[in-house]
Design an enzyme around this catalytic site. Structure first.
Site, PDB file in Angstrom:
ATOM      1  N   GLU A 136       0.867  -1.178   0.102  1.00 46.70           N
ATOM      2  CA  GLU A 136      -0.034   0.103  -0.172  1.00 46.70           C
ATOM      3  C   GLU A 136       0.992   1.223   0.081  1.00 46.70           C
ATOM      4  OE1 GLU A 136      -3.533  -2.113   2.729  1.00 46.70           O
ATOM      5  OE2 GLU A 136      -2.635  -0.153   3.416  1.00 46.70           O
ATOM      6  N   GLY A 140       4.846  -1.170   2.627  1.00 40.97           N
ATOM      7  CA  GLY A 140       5.596  -1.757   1.755  1.00 40.97           C
ATOM      8  C   GLY A 140       6.253  -3.062   2.524  1.00 40.97           C
ATOM      9  N   ILE A 166       0.996  -3.267  -7.767  1.00 41.40           N
ATOM     10  CA  ILE A 166       0.801  -4.625  -7.535  1.00 41.40           C
ATOM     11  C   ILE A 166       0.960  -5.152  -9.099  1.00 41.40           C
ATOM     12  CG2 ILE A 166      -1.216  -6.348  -7.048  1.00 41.40           C
ATOM     13  CD1 ILE A 166      -0.202  -4.629  -4.910  1.00 41.40           C
ATOM     14  N   ILE A 343      32.048  -2.660 -19.378  1.00 37.47           N
ATOM     15  CA  ILE A 343      32.856  -3.197 -20.630  1.00 37.47           C
ATOM     16  C   ILE A 343      32.343  -2.821 -21.831  1.00 37.47           C
ATOM     17  CG2 ILE A 343      33.539  -5.574 -21.167  1.00 37.47           C
ATOM     18  CD1 ILE A 343      33.775  -6.450 -18.473  1.00 37.47           C
ATOM     19  N   GLY A 345      31.016  -0.126 -22.752  1.00 43.55           N
ATOM     20  CA  GLY A 345      31.288   1.187 -23.145  1.00 43.55           C
ATOM     21  C   GLY A 345      29.994   1.727 -23.739  1.00 43.55           C
ATOM     22  N   GLU A 369       9.988  -8.996  -2.895  1.00 42.14           N
ATOM     23  CA  GLU A 369       9.688  -9.807  -1.797  1.00 42.14           C
ATOM     24  C   GLU A 369      11.058  -9.687  -0.481  1.00 42.14           C
ATOM     25  OE1 GLU A 369       9.094 -10.517  -4.835  1.00 42.14           O
ATOM     26  OE2 GLU A 369       8.061 -12.185  -4.857  1.00 42.14           O
TER      27      GLU A 369
END
Length: 383
Positions: A136, A140, A166, A343, A345, A369
């Site tokens: 909500e 949380g 949600i 890496i 770039g 979660e």
């Protein structure tokens, strides 16, 4: 596609897995590879419609059949293997699969026979979409602060309030809703309900996210449900919600590995072919160091996640293991994806590229979660 590109074959060979898991990993990797080209062209401007289509595809292909009450349930190791393969190939496939699993798990583990027979077949064949509505605007990670009211009315309840952020909320046919029935203070006053989304007074409004996903705010206005809508026992809603979320943490770790392994492969291949300073990018010591660090993080994530899933399937105490796997794997995946961009770039900054999508997608896993900070407290409490 080689199985080793999606999974760590050496980890799969450990006694933590059996031959059925290894066969599933191979089948899942091949199934995803067959769809890889089509998924590249997915329309992400309408994640709700794409999510519905993805759900239908997953259902028709049988990847959700274990949710049906007439079928054998899936163990957690299998759930993790499916999520890792799906995340490696397509975020929306993993997202849709995970939310369907999350919703069904609440019903499988806490529902009555009537509730299981009513809702699970549709979730299993992909004709019905589910959602878990707990968050909500003011609640949380702290679910004990849930304020959506479920006021007794006759032999049923009337729901009033708002849920937000949600997943699949805008396409859901049934929602598992955590609400306050006032049976006690704080967490003792919460109850979970199964709410048909066609119920008068229910409204869903899509919310945009940094990674295209079906996401919504749900509003309940004098939304009436009967006594049969109560999921589990009245006043035990927090127990239901935490049980489902804790079970899902290990699978979030698996999805993080899928995203990270894809990013690592892109970075490694780029470094091997990109010419720089009279040789290859992969010949530079700092690039070698970065790739080595990624490989170590992937190995550690895979082992921690396998241990947690195995412990859950074995019926052992797993709360600390699942939290550890989720915390380490999601944090490591964020570092791996960020390192891969470095890496590549400028090539890693191209709008619409795989790297851009991975960069957007991986961020949310450190919040879902249980945020990393909350998970750290959970681990500390178990010491």
């Amino acid at each position: 596609m080689s199985l080793s590109k999606v999974f760590d074959a050496e980890v799969l060979a450990l006694p933590l897995f059996d031959d059925s898991h290894r066969a599933l990993a191979d089948e899942m990797a091949r199934w995803c590879e067959e769809r890889a080209e089509a998924w590249t062209g997915l329309d992400t401007t309408d994640p709700a419609a794409t999510g519905r289509a993805m759900l239908t595809e997953l259902g028709q292909s049988g990847w959700l059949r274990h949710l049906d009450p007439g079928q054998d349930d899936s163990d957690v190791r299998s759930l993790c293997l499916r999520r890792q393969a799906l995340a490696y190939h397509e975020d929306l496939a993993d997202f849709t699969y995970s939310i369907q699993e999350l919703t069904a798990a609440a019903i499988i583990r806490h529902g009555s026979d009537e509730q299981r027979s009513r809702y699970l077949p549709g979730l299993a064949d992909g004709t019905s979409a589910g959602a878990l509505a707990v968050s909500e605007p003011g609640a949380g990670s702290d679910l004990a602060a849930v304020a959506l009211e479920a006021t007794p009315h006759g032999d049923g309840f009337v729901l009033n309030g708002t849920k937000t952020w949600i997943a699949q909320g805008d396409i859901a046919d049934v929602c598992v809703v955590l609400a306050r029935t006032g049976d006690g203070p704080g967490p003792l006053g919460l109850t979970t309900f199964l709410v048909d989304c066609a119920t008068p007074g229910f409204k869903a409004e899509p919310i945009g996210a940094i990674a295209p996903r079906s996401w919504a705010e749900l509003t309940f206005t004098d939304c009436r449900v009967g006594p049969e809508a109560v999921l589990g026992e009245r006043g035990q809603g927090l127990v239901v919600a935490l049980d489902v979320l804790e079970r899902a943490r290990t699978t979030v770790a698996a999805a993080a590995i899928g995203f990270a392994r894809r990013a690592f492969g892109l970075a490694r291949d780029h470094a091997r072919t990109r010419k720089a300073y009279g040789g290859r990018l992969a010949d530079l010591q700092l690039v070698k160091s970065s790739l080595a660090g990624m490989d170590v993080k992937l190995a550690a994530s895979s082992l921690l996640t396998a241990r947690a899933a195995w412990a859950m399937d074995a019926g052992l105490d797993h709360a600390k293991h699942s939290s550890t796997a989720k915390l380490y794997s999601t944090e490591a995946a964020g570092e791996i994806v960020d390192g891969a961009v470095q890496i590549l770039g400028a090539a890693g900054l191209v709008s619409g590229s795989v790297m851009e999508r991975l960069y957007r997608q991986i961020r949310s896993l450190r919040i879902y979660e249980g945020s990393s900070e909350v998970i750290e407290m959970t681990i500390a409490d178990a010491l």
